[in-house]
Structure formats: C-alpha cells, structure tokens
Design a protein around this motif. Structure first.
Motif, PDB file in Angstrom:
ATOM      1  N   ALA B 139      -2.465  -1.211   7.875  1.00 57.40           N
ATOM      2  CA  ALA B 139      -1.154  -1.093   8.159  1.00 57.40           C
ATOM      3  C   ALA B 139      -0.207  -1.585   7.117  1.00 57.40           C
ATOM      4  O   ALA B 139       0.779  -0.817   6.810  1.00 57.40           O
ATOM      5  CB  ALA B 139      -0.753  -1.904   9.696  1.00 57.40           C
ATOM      6  N   TYR B 140      -0.272  -2.615   6.614  1.00 57.05           N
ATOM      7  CA  TYR B 140       0.578  -3.230   5.549  1.00 57.05           C
ATOM      8  C   TYR B 140       0.450  -2.328   4.287  1.00 57.05           C
ATOM      9  O   TYR B 140       1.586  -1.959   3.626  1.00 57.05           O
ATOM     10  CB  TYR B 140       0.273  -4.667   5.391  1.00 57.05           C
ATOM     11  N   VAL B 141      -0.797  -1.986   4.043  1.00 56.48           N
ATOM     12  CA  VAL B 141      -0.731  -0.985   2.772  1.00 56.48           C
ATOM     13  C   VAL B 141       0.045   0.318   3.118  1.00 56.48           C
ATOM     14  O   VAL B 141       0.726   0.840   2.297  1.00 56.48           O
ATOM     15  CB  VAL B 141      -2.568  -0.616   2.449  1.00 56.48           C
ATOM     16  N   PHE B 142      -0.323   0.870   4.137  1.00 53.98           N
ATOM     17  CA  PHE B 142       0.223   2.027   4.565  1.00 53.98           C
ATOM     18  C   PHE B 142       1.994   2.036   4.685  1.00 53.98           C
ATOM     19  O   PHE B 142       2.750   2.829   4.309  1.00 53.98           O
ATOM     20  CB  PHE B 142      -0.143   2.700   5.890  1.00 53.98           C
ATOM     21  N   SER B 149       6.266   4.543  -1.881  1.00 58.37           N
ATOM     22  CA  SER B 149       5.538   5.575  -2.725  1.00 58.37           C
ATOM     23  C   SER B 149       5.918   6.962  -2.306  1.00 58.37           C
ATOM     24  O   SER B 149       6.380   7.718  -2.951  1.00 58.37           O
ATOM     25  CB  SER B 149       4.094   4.945  -2.635  1.00 58.37           C
ATOM     26  N   LEU B 150       5.677   7.167  -0.847  1.00 55.11           N
ATOM     27  CA  LEU B 150       5.984   8.691  -0.528  1.00 55.11           C
ATOM     28  C   LEU B 150       7.303   9.228  -0.902  1.00 55.11           C
ATOM     29  O   LEU B 150       7.423  10.194  -1.150  1.00 55.11           O
ATOM     30  CB  LEU B 150       5.592   8.618   0.891  1.00 55.11           C
ATOM     31  N   PRO B 151       8.403   8.280  -0.456  1.00 56.48           N
ATOM     32  CA  PRO B 151       9.903   8.826  -0.737  1.00 56.48           C
ATOM     33  C   PRO B 151       9.964   8.887  -2.109  1.00 56.48           C
ATOM     34  O   PRO B 151      10.542   9.805  -2.242  1.00 56.48           O
ATOM     35  CB  PRO B 151      10.721   7.879  -0.232  1.00 56.48           C
ATOM     36  N   LEU B 253       2.888  -1.639  10.630  1.00 57.15           N
ATOM     37  CA  LEU B 253       3.848  -0.458  10.463  1.00 57.15           C
ATOM     38  C   LEU B 253       5.459  -0.799  10.672  1.00 57.15           C
ATOM     39  O   LEU B 253       6.358  -0.664   9.822  1.00 57.15           O
ATOM     40  CB  LEU B 253       3.539   0.898  10.792  1.00 57.15           C
ATOM     41  N   THR B 254       5.511  -0.845  11.961  1.00 53.01           N
ATOM     42  CA  THR B 254       6.947  -0.692  12.362  1.00 53.01           C
ATOM     43  C   THR B 254       7.247  -1.753  13.158  1.00 53.01           C
ATOM     44  O   THR B 254       8.685  -2.048  13.513  1.00 53.01           O
ATOM     45  CB  THR B 254       7.150   0.682  13.096  1.00 53.01           C
TER      46      THR B 254
END
Lengths: 432, 310
Positions: B139-142, B149-151, B253-254
């Motif tokens: 979860a922390y990696v994602f 990274s994605l944005p 994650l959230t």
C-alpha cells in the motif's frame, strides 16, 4: 528503530524478553500491539515505566539508567513499546508509571477514575497553575491532579526567515497582515503555505486548531458542550455550526494559499519541501523542526502564533501537554513509582529535558526556551495566552481529520460544520 | 468441491444399515478426541471473546473501568450514523467489484500460464511475488506511485483529466486505487487455485472436442469453465470474505479518505479501541458478523444449487 534497542535497560533476567521485544519492534515497526502482552509478566519487584514517544526514547533511556544507578532500588524496566495504552488497561496490566501524551484518550482514564490523585505530592506544588489547568480542560475538575504535566509543546506558524526577508515581509500581527503576506508571496511566485492534506491529522493540529483556537474560547466552548450533554442540538447557539462558523470561513480563505498539490502531499513531503525552501510558511508544531533540520541543517526557521483577528492582543498560540505523568490507581508499586516521578520532576532534569527537546517546562519559574526556532512563542506561554487545540477535544470516533480533508479539497464549510454537529449529537446521545 | 464433501458422509451413513450401531459406538469417540483440542482452542480464543464482545455491545463499556447496561442504545444510534452506513455501502460495493476483477484477471492469467509457453515456470514465480509481500508495504509503495509518479507521467504526456492529479485525493476515484492494489495482491492466490483446477482437467477432453471441431473459445465456454465451476466458487467465497475485512491496504493508501469515502467497516470497528468507543463499535462488529454470515450462507446456497446442476 535503534531507539527501542537503546531503551532496554539492564534488568534482572529480562534479556530474552527484551530481546524479543526489540526484535519485534524492529520487524513490525509501529503498532506491534500483540507484543505488549509480555509486559504483564515482569518480576514482582520490577517497576514498569512507560514512555514511548519515539523522538525521546533515547533521552529517557539515559535518564532511567542514571536513576537506576543511584536509586538503591530494583532496576526500573523502561518500556518504550509503541502500543495502545487502552489495551493494557483492558487487560488489567497498565504501566506503574507512565509519561504519555495527554489528549483525549488519556483523559478517558482520568474521567474513569483509574489513576492516582497526585495533588499532595511535591511535584504538583511546583507546576504553574495555568499549565495544570490544561488537564482539567478535558476532564472533570475533581480529577485535575490525576495527571501532572511534564512537557508542553507550543506550536505556531513555522516560517522561512530568509524568504520573509527576501520578499520584505514582516511577521504578521493581525489577520489582514496574514492575508497580505500570503498575497505577497503568491505574487512573487513563492508558495505561501505548504499544505499536506493527504494526512488529515496535519490539518487538524495545524490550520484547523490555529484558526479556530485563535478566534474562539476553546476550553469554554467544550465546557459548555459538556454541560449541555445529551440535550445538544445541531445549530443551537453553542453548536459547532454557530460558534466556529467565522473561524472555519477564515480557514478556507487561508487554505487558498496552500500549494496546488496539497491534496496529494503528506507529512514527510511537507517536511522535505519546507526544508528545501519551497514554501514560506508551514503550519506544524515543534516536532517537525527536527525533520526539517535533517533536510537542511542551515535553514533559518522561526515560529510565530497565527493572528486570527485584527487586534494583536487577541493572538494566542496552540499548546498541548506533550507529556504528562500519571500513576494507575491499581499499581502495586505506588511508592516506587512516586520516587521515580519525584526524581524526574527535579527542576534541572525536567527543565533540561524541555529546553533540549524544543518544549516548554510546566514548572513555575522555568528558564526561557533557548532555541530561537520556537522562542517566538515564549511570551505567549509565559503569559498564559494559549489554548489547547480544539481538534484534541473531539473524540477520535468523530473523524475530524477526514472531514477536514474533504472540506479543504471540495470546500463546503456548512456541510463540514453540520457533520460535526450531527456526530456530536449522536455521541452525546450514546454517552448519556 | 464443497458439495462433494458435504454430501458424502450422509450417503455413506444410510447405506449399510446393519453395521450402523457398531460404528456409532466405536468410531465417533476417536473423532471426538481428535476434534477436542481444536474445539477447545476455538472456544476459548474465538467463541467466548466474541460472546463477551456481543454482551458488551449492550453496555457503555470503554474497555476498562465502570460500565452499565444501556440496552440496544448502541444499535439504535448506529443505524442513524451516516459514517457507519456509508462504511457498509463502501465495503460491500468494494468487495463485489474486487471479486469480479480478481477472478476475471486470475482466470485469464491462469489460462495463459497453463498454456505451453516459454519461461512458464519463471513467469509463474513472478506472478506469485505480490502474495508474499505484506499488504501495508504494498500500500505504501502504491501510495507513492498514485500520488507522485502517475500524475507526473500523465502531466508530462500532456493529458488532462482526473489522472493528472492524485486519484487518492479524488473522492470519486479513490476507491478505484484500493480495488487496483487489492486485486494486485489477491490475484496470485486465486491464480494458484485456478492453475490447480486447469491441471486437473484431462487433455483427452480437449482432444475429443478438437476432433469434433470445437474452437478454442467454444472449448473454454463448454469445457473449461463448467469443469472449473467449483474453483470459481471457492475463489468467490474466499474473496468476498477477505475483501469484506479490508483494512491494511486502505490504511496505507487513503486511511479512509478523502473525507470518509473509503472508510471500511473493519477500520470503523478498529477505531473503537482507541477512542473509548468500545461498546459502540462492538455493536457494529455484531452487525458486521451477521452481515458476513448472511452473505456467506447466501453464497453457499447459490453454490449448492449450481453444484447440483453441474
């Protein structure tokens, strides 16, 4: 992680257990609640002292070693496991002496009468009354001395001194000057305030506490709510949506000056960015200063309390009892626990601890905080111009931090306050 | 599979009528003795604490100190608490979506990995890696990938839209990130079960079908899927049960945000331990237990019906 190893004091026949504990902490990181089970089975004479604030575990380890050398008593077992204290109360094996962050969770022990009244002890006489009063703001008046303040954290706006000078901005003393300063930074292409909405607690202790605490009488507001009890009605003149309306409006106004990607940034991102000089202001407490220092040891930072009105006399800073000491009523080692408590409350120990760790000593006549990064709050602490963060009065069952996240991302102050009202009403009904 | 084991003891017991009394007097004792340790452990560590918890859901207990009975007050308040109701909606919706995603992808991967491809063993190893990593680490990696990274990849491609910002901070899309990461972690387990199932189908069946002129697609729908039905059922039951208990990946994650849009029931129950809300969240746990039981029983009933037809 290495803190936990250094915290293990040379005890009698504890080596295997402490080794397991250290390994467990190393392997699991935080939240290794299951391991706390070991702590119930210490020898009959061993006093268990709990202090698990990660930043100062090493510091207290040395204090306890020094105490053990001169006390002439069985060595104290220093427990620094990051665990939930309520679980230890549930199992009936609380620590014999705890030095623990005093907030809502700790106040439930106070109100449930499971701690010792310390009003007749020597340390209780040395503590400044306006600091001791912070205990009873959460609890009933009769329980005022069930916790003795050990360390007060004072918090305000951390700012980048060089950026302020380069842009010709003075430390603001009124609300309009705050907005003006933000505007100046924004026009100059500098991020005025670094927001980290991904971690909700940073908003609760930061922008929410500063804005609301700077405008309302926090202790009075919650005292009134306690009085009202289960008669609480959403939208009444004592409710969140009435009392906090102006403050929350100003909060959303201020949040406009946060970095654009605030919603996707967390606490460590904030420390890194502020340490790299990416923003002029940062709404964090003294705990962040050590992290910022790791990024850039030469960065010149200082702190001022956030002015929320146009009268500089109204300005107050946020404080919390970062550490408070208490002795559970059920401990079989009360006398030994008192001895250690008295030792730790000696002025040169408690004052040195606070001076060296950027906190304020609760003792009357304590020397001034020498570190210039937090010295800007000294006069407010001395004169009692402070409040305990309004967020810390709200039980964790109301997810304030999550609501703030929602508010600052989508921006609906009315809905936010209405939710607080509704949740408070439900809680009051349930606790009646 | 489940249907087989459930029915076989019953049929055996009715068959040899004459021998039944002797069996009844001798064999069961050994069985009972074998069951006893597990039964005792289960009773002491699961059943009794659960009953105690259910009892405390009728009190104002905070976990220690004094308490008194408050009747069904906790339950009454709970059913008007939008936080808790939305946690149920989120958790159930999330479980349904994730179960579908996991099973479809795991089935596709299993078909691929079961075919006669190169590097089959190495590829299988690679696909099993997510299973051995702790959920909170994943979860922390994602978390980093989604918020940083994605944005920046999307932005550098010059594409606008919601993906140019962190989807973790997007109230409408944050749940997708949890589905993606949970699926990523859960697919290997489902994959193992599907691979085992595929290997149990004899080649002769396919050869016969091929001789009859069945296309690969036809073979999948007419042979593979029906013969795999038992495995699909296992994966669905286990999946729903696991996903209803979603906790660690959401925390990493959230943490339930933005707002309370991704707060799961398990997270909500857990807050009770730290917030002096023990009894209230125990009431929540009792209801959640009932919901889980009902879902499981419904699933088993559906399965049994299908199992008979197949």
């Amino acid at each position: 992680m290495d803190h936990s190893v250094s915290s293990v004091t040379p005890g009698s026949g504890l080596s295997r257990r402490t080794l397991f504990k250290a390994l467990g902490v190393g392997a699991l990181g935080v939240g290794s609640g299951g391991l706390a089970g070991c702590s119930g089975g210490l020898g009959d004479d061993t006093l268990r002292f709990l202090m698990n604030k990660p930043e100062v575990v090493g510091y207290f380890g040395e204090l306890i070693t020094a105490y053990n050398e001169q006390s002439g008593r069985p060595p104290v077992f220093f427990d620094s496991t990051p665990t939930s204290i309520s679980a230890q109360f549930v199992r009936g094996v609380p620590p014999d002496l705890a030095c623990y962050n005093y907030q809502y969770e700790a106040s439930t022990y106070v109100n449930r009468d499971v701690l010792t009244d310390l009003r007749d002890t020597a340390p209780a006489q040395q503590i400044a009354p306006h600091v001791q009063e912070l205990v009873s703001q959460f609890a009933d008046e009769e329980h005022r001395f069930h916790v003795l303040p050990y360390s007060t954290a004072a918090a305000g706006v951390i700012y980048n001194v060089a950026l302020f000078e380069d842009n010709g901005v003075e430390v603001p003393t009124t609300w309009s000057e705050v907005i003006q300063a933000c505007q100046t930074f924004q026009d100059a292409g500098v991020v005025p305030i670094y927001g980290t909405y991904q971690e909700g607690w940073t908003m609760a202790q930061g922008i929410f506490d500063y804005c609301v605490g700077g405008m309302i009488d926090v202790a009075g507001f919650y005292a009134r709510l306690r009085e009202v009890g289960d008669e609480f009605e959403a939208g009444a003149d004592y409710s969140f949506s009435v009392v906090m309306a102006d403050a929350v409006a100003r909060m959303t106004e201020l949040a406009e000056f946060d970095n654009e990607d605030a919603a996707a940034r967390g606490y460590s991102d904030g420390n890194l960015a502020f340490g790299q000089g990416q923003a002029a202001m940062y709404l964090q407490g003294p705990w962040a200063l050590g992290e910022i220092e790791k990024v850039d040891p030469d960065l010149q930072v200082a702190t001022f309390p956030l002015p929320m009105t146009d009268d500089p006399e109204d300005t107050k800073c946020r404080v919390n009892l970062d550490l408070g000491m208490w002795i559970p009523a059920q401990t079989p080692h009360r006398e030994a626990a008192m001895d250690l408590l008295t030792y730790l409350f000696q002025p040169d120990i408690i004052n040195t601890y606070n001076a060296e760790n950027l906190y304020y000593s609760p003792l009357e006549d304590a020397p001034a905080q020498p570190d210039e990064r937090v010295a800007g709050l000294q006069e407010y602490v001395d004169s009692g111009r402070f409040y305990q963060g309004p967020s810390t009065f709200i039980p964790p069952t109301i997810p304030l931090a999550n609501y703030l996240q929602e508010l600052l991302i989508t921006g609906d102050p009315q809905a936010f306050l209405r939710k607080l009202d509704e949740d408070w009403r439900r809680l009051a009904l349930r606790s009646a | 599979m489940t249907t087989d084991t459930a029915t076989s003891p019953g049929t055996r017991a009715t068959d040899p009528g004459a021998e039944a009394p002797r069996h009844r007097s001798r064999v069961p004792r050994t069985y009972y003795l074998m069951l006893l340790p597990a039964l005792a452990l289960f009773t002491f560590f699961i059943t009794l604490p659960a009953l105690a918890g259910a009892l405390f859901s009728l009190t104002n207990y905070v976990g220690f100190g004094d308490w008194e009975f408050v009747g069904i007050n906790n339950y009454r308040v709970m059913f008007t608490d939008p936080k808790i109701l939305s946690a149920y909606v989120f958790t159930i919706g999330f479980s349904v979506v994730t179960v579908i995603v996991v099973n479809v992808l795991a089935m596709l991967l299993a078909l691929g990995l079961n075919a006669k491809i190169r590097l089959k063993t190495a590829l299988r190893g690679v696909f099993f890696v997510p299973m051995v990593i702790s959920g909170i680490v994943i979860a922390y990696v994602f978390n980093y990938l989604f918020s940083t990274s994605l944005p920046s990849i999307v932005q550098s491609l010059g594409v606008g839209g919601p993906l140019s910002q962190s989807i973790l901070a997007n109230e409408d899309l944050a749940w997708l990130s949890i589905v993606i990461v949970t699926a990523w972690q859960s697919i290997p387990m489902a994959l193992i079960i599907y691979l085992a199932g595929l290997q149990a189908i004899p080649d002769e069946v396919y050869e016969a079908a091929a001789l009859d002129g069945a296309t690969p697609g036809k073979q999948f729908w007419a042979i593979t899927l029906p013969l795999m039905a038992g495995y699909v059922v296992i994966n669905t039951v286990l999946g729903v049960k696991n996903f209803l208990n979603a906790y660690d990946i959401i925390v990493g994650l959230t943490n339930g945000g933005p707002g309370t849009s991704t707060m799961s029931v398990a997270m909500s129950i857990f807050t009770g331990f730290n917030s002096g809300d023990y009894a209230y969240q125990m009431a929540n746990a009792v209801i959640f237990f009932l919901v889980t039981v009902i879902v499981s029983v419904l699933q088993l009933l559906l399965i049994r019906r299908r199992g008979v037809q197949l």
